[in-house]
Design a protein around this motif. Structure first.
Motif, PDB file in Angstrom:
ATOM      1  N   GLN A 284       0.756  -1.114   0.048  1.00 45.55           N
ATOM      2  CA  GLN A 284      -0.028   0.150   0.195  1.00 45.55           C
ATOM      3  C   GLN A 284       0.862   1.117   0.148  1.00 45.55           C
ATOM      4  O   GLN A 284       0.428   2.166  -0.547  1.00 45.55           O
ATOM      5  CB  GLN A 284      -0.952  -0.083   1.220  1.00 45.55           C
ATOM      6  CG  GLN A 284      -2.090   1.172   1.265  1.00 45.55           C
ATOM      7  CD  GLN A 284      -2.453   1.593   2.464  1.00 45.55           C
ATOM      8  OE1 GLN A 284      -2.347   0.745   3.391  1.00 45.55           O
ATOM      9  NE2 GLN A 284      -2.886   2.790   2.645  1.00 45.55           N
ATOM     10  N   PRO A 327      -2.195   4.933  11.139  1.00 46.86           N
ATOM     11  CA  PRO A 327      -1.919   3.592  10.972  1.00 46.86           C
ATOM     12  C   PRO A 327      -2.348   3.298   9.517  1.00 46.86           C
ATOM     13  O   PRO A 327      -3.233   3.612   8.859  1.00 46.86           O
ATOM     14  CB  PRO A 327      -2.783   2.989  12.231  1.00 46.86           C
ATOM     15  CG  PRO A 327      -4.051   4.009  12.227  1.00 46.86           C
ATOM     16  CD  PRO A 327      -3.352   5.351  12.152  1.00 46.86           C
ATOM     17  N   SER A 328      -1.771   1.948   9.183  1.00 42.36           N
ATOM     18  CA  SER A 328      -1.968   1.408   7.721  1.00 42.36           C
ATOM     19  C   SER A 328      -3.492   0.997   7.734  1.00 42.36           C
ATOM     20  O   SER A 328      -3.896   0.816   6.681  1.00 42.36           O
ATOM     21  CB  SER A 328      -1.042   0.410   7.652  1.00 42.36           C
ATOM     22  OG  SER A 328      -1.282  -0.659   8.368  1.00 42.36           O
ATOM     23  N   GLY A 329      -3.873   0.347   8.867  1.00 37.25           N
ATOM     24  CA  GLY A 329      -5.356  -0.155   8.996  1.00 37.25           C
ATOM     25  C   GLY A 329      -5.359  -1.445   8.579  1.00 37.25           C
ATOM     26  O   GLY A 329      -6.381  -2.010   8.301  1.00 37.25           O
ATOM     27  N   GLY A 330      -3.990  -2.097   8.550  1.00 34.16           N
ATOM     28  CA  GLY A 330      -3.982  -3.537   8.224  1.00 34.16           C
ATOM     29  C   GLY A 330      -4.224  -3.779   6.713  1.00 34.16           C
ATOM     30  O   GLY A 330      -3.944  -2.746   5.867  1.00 34.16           O
ATOM     31  N   ASP A 331      -4.013  -5.049   6.330  1.00 28.46           N
ATOM     32  CA  ASP A 331      -4.203  -5.420   5.166  1.00 28.46           C
ATOM     33  C   ASP A 331      -5.443  -5.296   4.475  1.00 28.46           C
ATOM     34  O   ASP A 331      -6.461  -5.756   5.259  1.00 28.46           O
ATOM     35  CB  ASP A 331      -3.215  -6.877   4.854  1.00 28.46           C
ATOM     36  CG  ASP A 331      -2.004  -6.932   5.491  1.00 28.46           C
ATOM     37  OD1 ASP A 331      -1.366  -5.622   5.608  1.00 28.46           O
ATOM     38  OD2 ASP A 331      -1.594  -7.710   5.764  1.00 28.46           O
ATOM     39  N   LEU A 345      -0.753  -5.066   1.237  1.00 33.50           N
ATOM     40  CA  LEU A 345       0.059  -4.914   2.376  1.00 33.50           C
ATOM     41  C   LEU A 345       0.031  -3.531   2.631  1.00 33.50           C
ATOM     42  O   LEU A 345       0.835  -2.766   2.270  1.00 33.50           O
ATOM     43  CB  LEU A 345       1.327  -5.822   2.333  1.00 33.50           C
ATOM     44  CG  LEU A 345       1.220  -7.141   1.702  1.00 33.50           C
ATOM     45  CD1 LEU A 345       2.574  -7.617   1.201  1.00 33.50           C
ATOM     46  CD2 LEU A 345       0.699  -8.015   2.805  1.00 33.50           C
ATOM     47  N   GLY A 346      -0.511  -3.361   4.056  1.00 29.59           N
ATOM     48  CA  GLY A 346      -0.550  -2.028   4.746  1.00 29.59           C
ATOM     49  C   GLY A 346       0.836  -1.425   4.959  1.00 29.59           C
ATOM     50  O   GLY A 346       0.928  -0.190   4.959  1.00 29.59           O
ATOM     51  N   ASP A 347       1.811  -1.995   5.501  1.00 27.06           N
ATOM     52  CA  ASP A 347       2.676  -1.550   6.173  1.00 27.06           C
ATOM     53  C   ASP A 347       4.212  -1.928   4.955  1.00 27.06           C
ATOM     54  O   ASP A 347       5.313  -1.627   5.404  1.00 27.06           O
ATOM     55  CB  ASP A 347       3.339  -2.369   7.377  1.00 27.06           C
ATOM     56  CG  ASP A 347       2.367  -2.101   8.529  1.00 27.06           C
ATOM     57  OD1 ASP A 347       1.930  -0.910   8.548  1.00 27.06           O
ATOM     58  OD2 ASP A 347       2.264  -2.923   9.428  1.00 27.06           O
ATOM     59  N   ASP A 362       5.437 -12.478   6.536  1.00 26.72           N
ATOM     60  CA  ASP A 362       4.394 -11.261   6.415  1.00 26.72           C
ATOM     61  C   ASP A 362       3.800 -11.608   4.942  1.00 26.72           C
ATOM     62  O   ASP A 362       2.535 -11.242   4.497  1.00 26.72           O
ATOM     63  CB  ASP A 362       4.694  -9.841   6.439  1.00 26.72           C
ATOM     64  CG  ASP A 362       5.245  -9.518   7.785  1.00 26.72           C
ATOM     65  OD1 ASP A 362       4.635 -10.344   8.660  1.00 26.72           O
ATOM     66  OD2 ASP A 362       5.643  -8.536   7.998  1.00 26.72           O
TER      67      ASP A 362
END
Length: 940
Positions: A284, A327-331, A345-347, A362
């Motif tokens: 992401q 925050p990325s908000g997850g995947d 992939l949020g991170d 991951d």
């Protein structure tokens, strides 16, 4: 190069996996020992056999010459060969069919794999399941990377930079300057740049150089120290022309060829050849390719195979990668369990999805699970029909040569050139919508729209030919031109009843008329278009030019006004506004002037585009450069406005091929020459002549008679002979060489004799006949060898002048360009019956910014006696030059009956430093030239 890795125990029923790296990288992306649990290791641990492919673009061949290869060449050669090699390694006598191969491809490797599958019939049968990392058939680049792609194309075309390298061998001072500058690159606060520089400072130079080339390639906190220390094994060189092709991807948001044209991604191709399971993987926080591009590809696959499951056309909202405070908000995981899946992939960013320290936990398990899930499950679905899309032209529409039918109806027959948007691989129809202006805006009569059936390839290679009914022309001031496509799907919506036909309308005998869905899309496209977009899409039906088109054999009208122009340099990174200043002035003339002073025709005397870019300093290396040069030039807004308002009649000169080009002994020529000539035919010559199957209609001569005045468009470039001072098997002696194939000029003589003697006649020669260079008048033959105009071909020069002297035709005007200098001159030829005048009008360059190649008036013999022949006194003449000018611009010529009944000619040099008007009566007793204006050199 293929590297094979076998697992200790291969899990039964699994297919081999082939890994394809990106651009400026190698197979080390997947296998480098510094990457914990790298992808090769993770796949081996899952019991799968792995093949790592190093393409010919790989940085892993230190001893191999660094050649440029287009992505298309790599896609259509390396990838099929690699697949066949893997299949051959697993072939057994009892297998009925070759084994299928799973593929994991990253970035441009994913792009090349997609192109290979979509363009090569049957290749898809070799594929099992596929993981596409960061790039799919559709893609979106970040805003900064779209700019970066344009810069790359500019550097390659105008400066000649060949490649960038993350690990160049630099002197200490250069290294300090380059790396010091790149160290100022601003990274997000959460990137951890400062902390990692303290922990592992050695990575900085390679990382900063890679980011400067590609954009921010990784989230630094995801990369382990060992990998940072080994970055120079993971990143390397790229060719700038390759980056320019990535720029084409970014501009069109779809995979294109090196020339920026889409030839692969269409609804039909995807439905037939992309039916295997596909897992789209994206970071992401990727600053190279936006994750929404992978969503587009994911949605496309769902839509093509009729399983979109209500997914919205636009991707969901996620926190922006640039906002480090959120925050990325997850995947984001869509399509789980289906043959088409998307994982964002949020991170993660771009390269760290594969070389990250925690990618083994991951990222890689998702890849392994997907491949395992579809070891035996089929992915193919049944494609569903796409919806229609109507698009405004990408370039054009341009008016070409117009004529009237000989029947009583006298319909106006027009040639039109246009190109659909490059992203489309098909065009099913060209649609015409009558229009009129109301309060400065174009309005459209949708009830009368009609269409002609066509194909995309036909549009690219041939002009559209249409017949217009005269009795309806008065009702409209123009018509919009659009193309209809069914190659890429749109958002789903209600469709009207298929099969309904529109009534016959403005255009005579259409081959096919739009069905209702096309009509609806045309209406939506035009209603949503901006005023500027509508202006570019509309062909103007101005009575000024339509009235100048008459039946063959009709007597000449009372006047004709036309424009002579040449030499339009390709716009660069910062000069788009000045590059079209001349065309803007011409467009303003068309808006404000009225007949008989309003131009009715545009004559382009060569060098409409410079495929060699910088005055011959850079020679084209392939067809993609030709396409880029045309695209950059022919998309200029003012140019498009003018060419949609005036019939345009072009000729070829050297810079459409290469500087001072003389054809060689090989009729086909070098690949670059062949590509350049094909480009001229497909982009320009089709405006004036239908192209046959041979597709090499040299010489590019043609004739026309706007308003009844004869024009002979004389090709002086494509069949001229190569010259030499001494005997040479590959060339002709200078004193015998011909500037065109027919040295005797019999056709031109017949044309001159057939025209009414007292009527002004125009010979358009891209290179000038006179004024002559002083070196041609006083110099030795060796100096003529370096001249590119008629003076460099003394035998042809003399033959033409003798023809003009001895024929019964009078009032001949020779029109030229090439010199980047305007001039209006008369050459009085000594003849038995008295002096014979030939007029020469040379146009300045429309845009010629390289002053060191622009002609200077003092280099030419402008006035006085001149001897034209090897024997003194054998062929005498007198030069009279009325005006010269060296600014950028064009010439406007007008011929009309004077008060005494004789013809008068007026020439206006419209240059960026002012207007110069030259007038004279063509009656010899009427006196010489009258000049008004700021010409640097002006005489009567």
């Amino acid at each position: 190069l293929l590297s094979r890795y076998r697992p200790p125990v291969r899990r039964a029923g699994t297919r081999p996996v082939m890994l394809i790296h990106g651009y400026g990288a190698s197979g080390s992306t997947f296998a480098h020992r510094s990457i914990p649990g790298n992808l090769v290791h993770s796949l081996l641990a899952a019991g799968r056999e792995v093949w790592v492919l190093d393409l010919r673009t790989s940085i892993g061949f230190p001893n191999r010459p660094r050649r440029y290869w287009s992505f298309d060449e790599v896609a259509e050669t390396d990838i099929p060969d690699a697949l066949r090699t893997v299949q051959a390694a697993h072939a057994t006598p009892d297998e009925a069919a070759p084994i299928q191969v799973d593929v994991v491809a990253h970035c441009i490797g994913a792009a090349m794999f997609s192109v290979a599958v979509l363009r090569l019939p049957g290749l898809h049968a070799s594929i099992g399941a596929v993981v596409l990392s960061q790039v799919g058939p559709l893609l979106r680049a970040t805003a900064f990377n779209r700019f970066r792609g344009y810069v790359a194309g500019y550097l390659q075309q105008f400066i000649g930079i060949d490649e960038f390298d993350t690990r160049p061998s630099l002197t200490r001072m250069k290294r300090l300057l380059v790396d010091g500058l790149l160290a100022t690159f601003p990274y997000p606060d959460d990137d951890g740049e400062a902390q990692r520089l303290r922990e592992a400072p050695g990575f900085a130079a390679v990382r900063h150089r890679a980011d400067a080339i590609f954009g921010q390639t990784m989230r630094l906190h995801n990369i382990g120290k060992d990998t940072l220390d080994a970055l120079d094994s993971i990143y390397g060189f790229v060719k700038v022309r390759g980056l320019a092709q990535v720029g084409n991807y970014a501009r069109e948001e779809v995979l294109t060829d090196a020339g920026g044209q889409g030839h692969a991604v269409g609804f039909e191709q995807v439905g037939q050849r992309f039916g295997f399971p596909v897992f789209m993987l994206h970071g992401q926080r990727n600053a190279v390719f936006d994750w929404r591009g992978s969503y587009d590809s994911f949605w496309l696959l769902k839509r093509v195979f009729g399983k979109d499951e209500g997914l919205p056309r636009e991707p969901p909202q996620l926190p922006e990668p640039s906002d480090a405070s959120k925050p990325s908000g997850g995947d984001l995981f869509l399509g789980e369990g289906t043959p088409h899946q998307l994982l964002v992939l949020g991170d993660y960013g771009h390269q760290d999805t594969l070389i990250g320290e925690k990618a083994c936990t991951d990222v890689f398990p998702h890849i392994v699970r997907f491949l395992e899930a579809f070891d035996h499950k089929p992915g193919r679905g049944n494609p569903v029909p796409p919806d229609w899309r109507a698009s405004l032209p990408w370039t054009g529409p341009w008016l070409g040569l117009a004529s009237r039918s000989a029947d009583n109806a006298g319909r106006l027959h027009c040639r039109l050139a246009l190109r659909p948007p490059p992203a489309h691989v098909s065009a099913r129809a060209v649609v015409f919508v009558p229009a009129w202006r109301r309060e400065g805006r174009w309005c459209f009569d949708f009830a009368w729209m009609v269409g002609l059936e066509t194909t995309r390839d036909k549009l690219l290679q041939e002009a559209v030919e249409i017949d217009l009914f005269d009795d309806r022309l008065a009702d409209y001031q123009g018509f919009a031109v659009l193309t209809a496509h069914d190659d890429l799907p749109m958002a789903r919506g209600p469709l009207e009843v298929l099969g309904r036909r529109l009534p016959a309308g403005l255009f005579a005998q259409p081959q096919d008329e739009p069905i209702e869905p096309i009509r609806n899309q045309v209406m939506k496209t035009l209603e949503a278009a901006t005023d500027a977009q509508r202006e570019r899409a509309v062909v103007r039906l101005d009575p000024a030019w339509t009235g100048a088109v008459q039946r063959e054999g009709e007597p000449a009208q009372a006047s004709l006004c036309f424009v002579l122009a040449s030499c339009q340099y390709v716009p660069g990174l910062v000069d788009r506004v000045p590059a079209q200043a001349s065309y803007r002035r011409l467009a303003q003339r068309l808006e404000v002037l009225a007949p008989p002073h309003k131009p009715q025709l545009l004559v382009l005397a060569g060098d409409q585009v410079y495929v060699d870019q910088t005055a011959g300093l850079f020679v084209p290396a392939g067809g993609d450069d030709v396409g880029q040069a045309y695209a950059l030039t022919f998309r200029l807004e003012a140019l498009r406005q003018v060419m949609a308002s005036l019939p345009t009649c072009p000729l070829l000169d050297d810079h459409e091929v290469m500087d001072d080009w003389e054809p060689g002994p090989d009729p086909c020529g070098a690949p670059a020459v062949r590509a350049a000539l094909d480009g001229y035919v497909a982009q320009q010559h089709k405006l004036v002549r239908a192209i046959g199957p041979q597709r090499d209609p040299r010489p590019f001569d043609y004739r026309m008679a706007p308003a009844g005045f004869p024009f002979y468009m004389l090709d002086t470039r494509s069949t001229r002979q190569r010259r030499a001072l001494r005997t040479d098997a590959q060339a002709t002696p200078l004193d015998q060489a011909a500037i065109r194939a027919e040295a005797g000029m019999g056709d031109l003589k017949k044309w001159l004799e057939a025209a009414p003697a007292d009527l002004p006649k125009f010979i358009v020669s891209p290179v000038a006949l006179f004024p002559m260079p002083r070196a041609a008048v006083f110099g030795d033959p060796a100096q003529r060898l370096g001249m590119d105009d008629w003076s460099g071909y003394p035998a042809s020069q003399r033959a033409l002048l003798e023809l003009l002297r001895d024929t019964t035709a009078r009032h001949v005007v020779v029109l030229s360009g090439d010199r980047h200098m305007s001039s209006v001159s008369s050459l009085w030829l000594q003849a038995a019956g008295g002096p014979v005048e030939v007029i020469s009008v040379v146009s300045s360059g429309l845009y010629a910014p390289w002053t060191f190649v622009n002609a200077r008036p003092d280099a030419f013999w402008l006035d006085g006696q001149v001897e034209l022949g090897a024997v003194p006194g054998a062929f005498g003449a007198t030069m009279v030059t009325a005006a010269v000018g060296t600014g950028n611009g064009f010439a406007v010529l007008q011929v009309e009956r004077g008060a005494t009944g004789h013809w008068r000619i007026g020439v206006t040099l419209d240059l960026d430093d002012g207007l110069t008007q030259c007038l004279r009566d063509l009656d010899p007793a009427g006196g010489g030239w009258t000049v008004q204006g700021p010409a640097r050199f002006a005489r009567k």
